[in-house]
Design an enzyme around this catalytic site. Sequence first.
Site, mmCIF file in Angstrom:
data_model
loop_
_atom_site.group_PDB
_atom_site.id
_atom_site.type_symbol
_atom_site.label_atom_id
_atom_site.label_comp_id
_atom_site.label_asym_id
_atom_site.label_seq_id
_atom_site.Cartn_x
_atom_site.Cartn_y
_atom_site.Cartn_z
ATOM 1 N N GLU A 133 -19.585 -4.782 10.275
ATOM 2 C CA GLU A 133 -20.523 -4.012 11.091
ATOM 3 C C GLU A 133 -21.612 -4.883 11.704
ATOM 4 O O GLU A 133 -22.068 -4.634 12.822
ATOM 5 C CB GLU A 133 -21.152 -2.888 10.262
ATOM 6 C CG GLU A 133 -20.211 -1.734 9.917
ATOM 7 C CD GLU A 133 -19.276 -2.031 8.757
ATOM 8 O OE1 GLU A 133 -19.414 -3.104 8.130
ATOM 9 O OE2 GLU A 133 -18.390 -1.194 8.475
ATOM 10 N N LYS B 244 0.849 -1.185 0.000
ATOM 11 C CA LYS B 244 0.000 0.000 0.000
ATOM 12 C C LYS B 244 0.891 1.243 0.000
ATOM 13 O O LYS B 244 1.805 1.348 0.816
ATOM 14 C CB LYS B 244 -0.881 -0.021 1.259
ATOM 15 C CG LYS B 244 -2.128 0.815 1.195
ATOM 16 C CD LYS B 244 -3.117 0.390 2.275
ATOM 17 C CE LYS B 244 -4.384 1.214 2.183
ATOM 18 N NZ LYS B 244 -5.480 0.629 2.967
ATOM 19 N N ARG C 266 -25.773 -1.584 7.164
ATOM 20 C CA ARG C 266 -25.446 -3.005 7.120
ATOM 21 C C ARG C 266 -26.042 -3.769 8.297
ATOM 22 O O ARG C 266 -26.371 -4.937 8.195
ATOM 23 C CB ARG C 266 -23.914 -3.171 7.209
ATOM 24 C CG ARG C 266 -23.185 -2.984 5.942
ATOM 25 C CD ARG C 266 -23.380 -4.239 5.095
ATOM 26 N NE ARG C 266 -22.996 -4.004 3.727
ATOM 27 C CZ ARG C 266 -21.757 -4.139 3.272
ATOM 28 N NH1 ARG C 266 -20.794 -4.499 4.078
ATOM 29 N NH2 ARG C 266 -21.489 -3.914 2.012
HETATM 30 C C1 TPP Z 1 -19.074 -1.711 4.975
HETATM 31 C C2 TPP Z 1 -17.899 -0.781 5.014
HETATM 32 N N1 TPP Z 1 -17.290 -0.499 6.178
HETATM 33 C C3 TPP Z 1 -16.247 0.347 6.221
HETATM 34 C C4 TPP Z 1 -15.771 0.919 5.086
HETATM 35 C C5 TPP Z 1 -14.635 1.935 5.146
HETATM 36 N N2 TPP Z 1 -13.445 1.464 4.445
HETATM 37 C C6 TPP Z 1 -13.158 1.892 3.201
HETATM 38 S S1 TPP Z 1 -11.773 1.215 2.598
HETATM 39 C C7 TPP Z 1 -11.493 0.362 4.017
HETATM 40 C C8 TPP Z 1 -10.278 -0.510 4.140
HETATM 41 C C9 TPP Z 1 -10.199 -1.442 2.991
HETATM 42 O O1 TPP Z 1 -9.101 -2.285 3.094
HETATM 43 P P1 TPP Z 1 -8.773 -3.259 1.910
HETATM 44 O O2 TPP Z 1 -10.013 -3.901 1.412
HETATM 45 O O3 TPP Z 1 -7.698 -4.159 2.367
HETATM 46 O O4 TPP Z 1 -8.281 -2.314 0.750
HETATM 47 P P2 TPP Z 1 -6.940 -1.432 0.676
HETATM 48 O O5 TPP Z 1 -7.358 -0.030 0.918
HETATM 49 O O6 TPP Z 1 -5.972 -1.926 1.691
HETATM 50 O O7 TPP Z 1 -6.453 -1.641 -0.702
HETATM 51 C C10 TPP Z 1 -12.505 0.602 4.949
HETATM 52 C C11 TPP Z 1 -12.573 0.032 6.302
HETATM 53 C C12 TPP Z 1 -16.444 0.615 3.881
HETATM 54 N N3 TPP Z 1 -16.085 1.155 2.733
HETATM 55 N N4 TPP Z 1 -17.476 -0.239 3.875
#
Ligand code: TPP
Length: 637
Positions: free
Chosen positions: A360, A283, A388
């Site tokens: 969630e 990342k 959710r």
């Molecule tokens: C249901 C839900 N909860 C929380 C989020 C907030 N959120 C957006 S991106 C993220 C982290 C995502 O991590 P990953 O899937 O590993 O992707 P990366 O950014 O590391 O590539 C979170 C918690 C969301 N988009 N949807």
Amino acid sequence: MSQLEHINGPEDLKGLNQDQLTRLAGEIRDLLIETTVRTSGHLGPNLGVVELTIAIHRVFDSPKDKIVFDTGHQAYVHKLLTGRVAQFGTLRQRGGLTGYPCQAESEHDLVENSHASTSLSYADGLAKAYTLRGEPDRTVVAVIGDGALTGGMAWEALNNIAAAKDSRLVMIVNDNGWSYQPTIGGLAEHLAAIRVSQRYENVLDYIKTTLSRAPLVGGPLYGAFHGAKKGLKDFLQPQVMFEDLGIKYVGPIDGHDERLVETALRRAKDFGEPVLVHVITRKGLGYAEAEQNTADRLHQVPAAGAAPGSWSRVFGDEMVAIGARRPDVVAITAAMLNPTGLGQFAAAYPDRVHDVGIAEQHAVTSAAGLAMAGLHPVVAIYSTFLNRAFDQTLMDVALHKLPVTLVLDRAGVTGPDGASHHGMWDGSLMQLVPGMKIAAPRDGKRVAELLNEAVEVSDGPTVVRFPKGKVGGEVEAVAKLGGMDVLREPAEGLSPDVLLAGAGVMAMTGLEVADRLAGHGIGVTVVDPRWTKPVDEALINAARQHKLVVTVEDNGRTGGFGDAVARLLRDHDVDMPVKTFGLPQEFLAHGTRDEVLDEAGLTPQHLARQITEAVARRSPGEDRETATPAPEGQPVE
Ligand SMILES: Cc1ncc(C[n+]2csc(CCOP(=O)(O)OP(=O)(O)O)c2C)c(N)n1
């Protein structure tokens, strides 16, 4: 001319050689940094998927093949490779490119919903549909992060995909080990173990080769050897659980080696059954500030943490104070410890905070369990993600009258993340829940006050909702009306014409409206209900003493606070018109919070104009200076 300027669509990638692809990746990274630092956006995640996205578009044939990005925050590179280089500078600006895939922008975009963990389900459905429709030449590709893979939906989908052998479906797990923070839990540990096991690949390969050459095949020694090999493999390399589920697994692959990724994807594409390709990425790669950022790898710029002076910070500070007094208070976050302001609580009471991953639903029912065992959980999530967990809130928590406090950050209009991120549903959804109490603080002081009141409630759930951004000035009550705060009485010499109840920060907007209306000779009483559910019955008599009741809320108009007030008055036979102002029940596009509120007619100016007209209609004989009519398109009831 740069390499990127030649890319008007995925087909332009296909003839490039490895040197050109490397140059292209560099140019994309430069543009990502230059743009997002100016416009805001998800920088770290996109820097990590540059080579991966190039490889996807070289191997698959979008839009015939369908690419689904989980969450969609990592789709900037995809935007650049599908003809949007020229517009990229408008990212997340009103009228400009959205921060997620957007069907209106491109035929290459499919899923716009930025709520995580849905990609595998979309992909499962798409692939099954293409099989049924007799279109076997299409492949469906889902790109899912290790964070999004912690969500329950992803596992429900995997369970189904394992049995869908006819589906042409490639699942790419983009494993960077991070969500906002390091991804936690058993899955994260499993992925980490697979990553580490790479080191032993050579040992295993050696054993495999030796065995295949052994003249003992079929004999007892072979069996012993084979057993030993399996034991060694299990010891050195954990069984890949996806394989145990019956899903073909390819990996782990270095996600920054474009050629390797391409080779793996071509194999997966040709396989003809669901395949999971495990890609390891970094990342923030290519931007030292992101790669070395130990807080969140610049998941977002500007950072989504609880900045000084923000609502999240005020909440976080108060949680630390409550935690000191109340050992039974525990906190839960769904992969958003710092953005929700729980970082300090975690530092002070590490055993009393649980990061459950992007989960969630589990967060809320797990909170129910904690409450059943005598604790008071505070679940801190963004308002939009509570959607959710509606059933969990309703049946698992409220039905059992459990003392769980849901703290909903980013309630109301959020801004540049667009339709899926506005927290405009909770105020209505929570009104449906029997026994739920909803607090909406108008300022920082009230966040602390109402949070304390919420954790004192021991016979059912509570919500505390507040918006994104910085808290404004504080306003003290001039009087009490039941449990509500009266913030302003009608100005001297004016009769009590309008009773204006503003929920949360909209009480502050109400004060500005009252000032404007005073200029038109209209007397306004402004109240802050503090609790928007149950609606305070003191409103019944107060309404009778005015000519018009107005409610203003930073939530969808349907079924929110305004509707609850109107119902209360109807139920008590108060024959009083109630004008309910809130967000139109639509998917609202991205822009700044002020731009979106302006368009929704929720500014003091718009509100004052509409209320003036309504008062004039109610008392046609009275000589009041009427404001200019509402512009076309404004909701005039
Ligand atoms: C249901 C839900 N909860 C929380 C989020 C907030 N959120 C957006 S991106 C993220 C982290 C995502 O991590 P990953 O899937 O590993 O992707 P990366 O950014 O590391 O590539 C979170 C918690 C969301 N988009 N949807």
